[in-house]
Design an enzyme around this catalytic site. Structure first.
Site, PDB file in Angstrom:
ATOM      1  N   CYS A   1      -6.226  -8.152   5.120  1.00 28.70           N
ATOM      2  CA  CYS A   1      -6.490  -9.174   4.116  1.00 28.70           C
ATOM      3  C   CYS A   1      -7.914  -9.666   4.327  1.00 28.70           C
ATOM      4  O   CYS A   1      -8.574  -9.320   5.311  1.00 28.70           O
ATOM      5  CB  CYS A   1      -5.509 -10.337   4.254  1.00 28.70           C
ATOM      6  SG  CYS A   1      -3.765  -9.881   4.039  1.00 28.70           S
TER       7      CYS A   1
ATOM      8  N   GLY B   1      -8.124  -6.749  -0.279  1.00 35.16           N
ATOM      9  CA  GLY B   1      -6.778  -6.987  -0.788  1.00 35.16           C
ATOM     10  C   GLY B   1      -6.794  -7.337  -2.258  1.00 35.16           C
ATOM     11  O   GLY B   1      -7.570  -8.203  -2.683  1.00 35.16           O
TER      12      GLY B   1
ATOM     13  N   ASN C   1      -5.139 -12.828   8.644  1.00 39.98           N
ATOM     14  CA  ASN C   1      -5.412 -11.405   8.464  1.00 39.98           C
ATOM     15  C   ASN C   1      -4.919 -10.677   9.707  1.00 39.98           C
ATOM     16  O   ASN C   1      -5.386 -10.947  10.813  1.00 39.98           O
ATOM     17  CB  ASN C   1      -6.916 -11.173   8.277  1.00 39.98           C
ATOM     18  CG  ASN C   1      -7.263  -9.696   8.213  1.00 39.98           C
ATOM     19  OD1 ASN C   1      -6.456  -8.868   7.795  1.00 39.98           O
ATOM     20  ND2 ASN C   1      -8.471  -9.359   8.644  1.00 39.98           N
ATOM     21  N   GLY C   2      -3.970  -9.768   9.531  1.00 41.53           N
ATOM     22  CA  GLY C   2      -3.432  -9.032  10.656  1.00 41.53           C
ATOM     23  C   GLY C   2      -1.941  -8.825  10.519  1.00 41.53           C
ATOM     24  O   GLY C   2      -1.384  -8.914   9.423  1.00 41.53           O
TER      25      GLY C   2
ATOM     26  N   TYR D   1     -13.183   2.829   7.089  1.00 47.06           N
ATOM     27  CA  TYR D   1     -12.768   2.683   5.690  1.00 47.06           C
ATOM     28  C   TYR D   1     -12.721   1.263   5.163  1.00 47.06           C
ATOM     29  O   TYR D   1     -13.175   0.991   4.059  1.00 47.06           O
ATOM     30  CB  TYR D   1     -11.372   3.308   5.525  1.00 47.06           C
ATOM     31  CG  TYR D   1     -10.757   3.084   4.159  1.00 47.06           C
ATOM     32  CD1 TYR D   1     -11.118   3.881   3.073  1.00 47.06           C
ATOM     33  CD2 TYR D   1      -9.830   2.069   3.940  1.00 47.06           C
ATOM     34  CE1 TYR D   1     -10.567   3.681   1.810  1.00 47.06           C
ATOM     35  CE2 TYR D   1      -9.267   1.872   2.678  1.00 47.06           C
ATOM     36  CZ  TYR D   1      -9.643   2.672   1.623  1.00 47.06           C
ATOM     37  OH  TYR D   1      -9.097   2.461   0.388  1.00 47.06           O
TER      38      TYR D   1
END
Length: 513
Positions: free
Chosen positions: A2, A28, A102-103, A255
């Site tokens: 995210c 996201g 985030n995670g 990426y």
């Protein structure tokens, strides 16, 4: 994966957070949310969709205040179709806390039971972020014991969060009437950085967010570190982990992150150039350069690697695919059927670059193989004589449990298969993968010199999806199977979630009333 951001300012922050989320949209596209604080009251708006679709003028007007946070969501655990699992999450005690994360927590199920049985806290969704919020809330309650909140109490709470929580987490939280808190897990798996402008302090997932909102990048948060910014703009920082070690997710550089970002002092663009240089050596050992007429990148993350590879091999570099920018990134689209359908909607070929040529396609990575197979066929349909495929990353053979949507081994095209078997599935004439150790060296080569003030010393990488080594040390095959049970419900196209137990969107509540 995210994107998160938090701001403390002396001016309204709603537009600033919106602009920051646009710069993080690549992280996201499932949902977005913003919370602001005015005096001690929170104002929230969150919904499914892209940032530009979630926030209209009326929504922005309903977000007053000079501090706030936001998130763009890419679901990895819970229900992708539940609007209530969009972040931020809210809990009213102690103080009132909103949080974005985030995670991915690897012990969320055990924590959820622990919170109910021992801490007497209720979790209303399947999101691990709500679990993390309640662990933080419980530890803040313990550290303050009903007294006035001080920065040291915040750091004590974060220290205890680190001891209870396992997995990857970069967190930004607002504590009502007190300030903004940000912290990273002890391995720094997910990125978080901090910067300043003349009016505000901002923390965000990527440095491009700071630069794009006219903030001066200061540094990356260290693994295990917590930063607390009070409402007067005073910054307090402390290391809260017992044994921190910087091992960021290497897939960020392959990426996930934007090429114009720098994570933990490592230029993403330079890392990808280095990956192309290393990949060129692998190509030479597999396909003689004389048998390659043109190098064509598969947009967009592979472009730096493809450029460097073509330059080193002395082969023409051409753009052979045109991307429709109004279709989401296929890798982070929930659901394999949706992903496959979107490939040809997303990319179109420039036939003149393929007709009668032996083409080397370069991709950043090959995860499920669905996109690669479609693209190879598109190249053949456009008239290519031979189609070679090179991946700037090694084979993805193992599940990722730290916040990337690839947890099921059966979904990974390289899992329990040889390179030749993968080549046959994808349908290319030759398949060249990056080497795991070479990938690590390439990214590390882009790191700042030891002792740099902008990032901590690099202790390695989390490359678990490539080498099967999980840096948190708590992952077994049984644990992976259990985590698969809680992964995003991406193939369900069920109806709208109607629960209303989280902090409501201010405008929607008024309309519904």
């Amino acid at each position: 994966m995210c994107g998160i951001v938090g701001v403390v300012s002396n001016a309204p922050v709603n537009q600033l957070i919106y602009d920051a989320l646009l710069l993080l949209q690549h992280r996201g596209q499932d949902a977005a949310g913003i919370v602001t604080q005015q005096e001690r009251k929170f104002f929230m708006h969150k919904a499914k969709g892209m940032v530009r679709d979630v926030f209209r003028t009326r929504d922005m007007r309903g977000l007053p205040g000079t501090c706030g946070l936001g998130q763009v969501r890419y679901p990895t655990a819970g229900n992708a179709f539940s609007e209530e699992e969009a972040q931020p999450f809210y809990v009213n005690a102690p103080f009132g806390i909103v949080l974005v994360h985030n995670g991915n927590l690897t012990n969320a199920k055990a924590l959820k039971t622990e919170l109910f049985v021992t801490d007497h806290r209720h979790i209303n969704t399947e999101s691990d972020s709500e679990v993390l919020l309640n662990v933080l809330a419980h530890e803040l309650e313990k550290s303050t014991r009903g007294l006035t909140l001080k920065p040291e109490d915040v750091f004590t709470a974060v220290r205890n969060v680190h001891r209870r929580v396992k997995g990857s987490y970069a967190v930004v939280a607002l504590i009502a009437g007190h300030g903004l808190l940000a912290f990273r897990d002890p391995f720094g798996i997910r990125p978080l950085c901090i910067g300043r402008s003349s009016e505000s302090i901002m923390v965000a997932s990527e440095s491009v967010t700071l630069e794009g909102t006219s903030h001066q990048f200061e540094r990356n948060l260290l693994p295990g570190e917590a930063v607390f910014v009070d409402l007067q703009g005073r910054l307090h920082a402390q290391q809260c982990a017992d044994h921190p070690a910087l091992k960021p997710c290497i897939f960020e550089f392959v990426y996930l992150a934007r090429p114009d970002s720098s994570l933990d002092g490592i230029s993403v663009y330079q890392a990808r150039l280095n990956l192309g240089e290393s990949l060129a050596k692998r190509v030479v050992s597999t396909v003689p350069p004389s048998e390659i007429d043109v190098v064509i990148p598969i947009p967009e993350s592979s472009r730096p690697s493809a450029t460097q590879l073509a330059h080193l091999l002395g082969i023409p570099y051409r753009e052979g695919f045109v991307k429709n920018r109004y279709v989401g990134r296929t890798f982070i689209m929930p659901g394999q059927a949706v992903r496959k359908k979107s490939v040809r909607q997303k990319l179109n070929v420039i036939a003149s670059e393929f007709v009668g040529r032996n083409v080397l396609l370069v991709d950043d990575s090959i995860v499920r193989g669905t996109t690669s197979k479609e693209i190879v066929q598109m190249a053949r349909d456009a008239g290519a004589r031979k189609v070679y495929l090179a991946s700037a990353a090694p084979p993805v053979r193992f599940p990722n449990v730290y916040g990337i949507d690839m947890p099921t081994p059966d979904e990974l095209v390289a899992h329990d298969r040889t390179v030749d078997e993968v080549r046959d599935i994808i349908g290319c004439d030759a398949l060249i993968y990056q080497d795991v150790d070479a990938m690590k060296r390439a990214v590390e080569k882009a790191a700042p010199p030891a002792g740099s003030a902008i990032a901590g010393p690099l202790a390695g990488f989390d490359a678990s999806c490539f080498d099967g080594i999980y840096v948190t040390g708590d992952i077994t095959s049984e644990e992976i199977a259990r985590l698969n049970e809680s992964r995003v419900c991406s193939d369900d196209h069920g109806g709208e979630d109607t629960s209303r137990l989280s902090l409501p969107n201010s405008k929607r509540s008024a309309q519904e009333a």
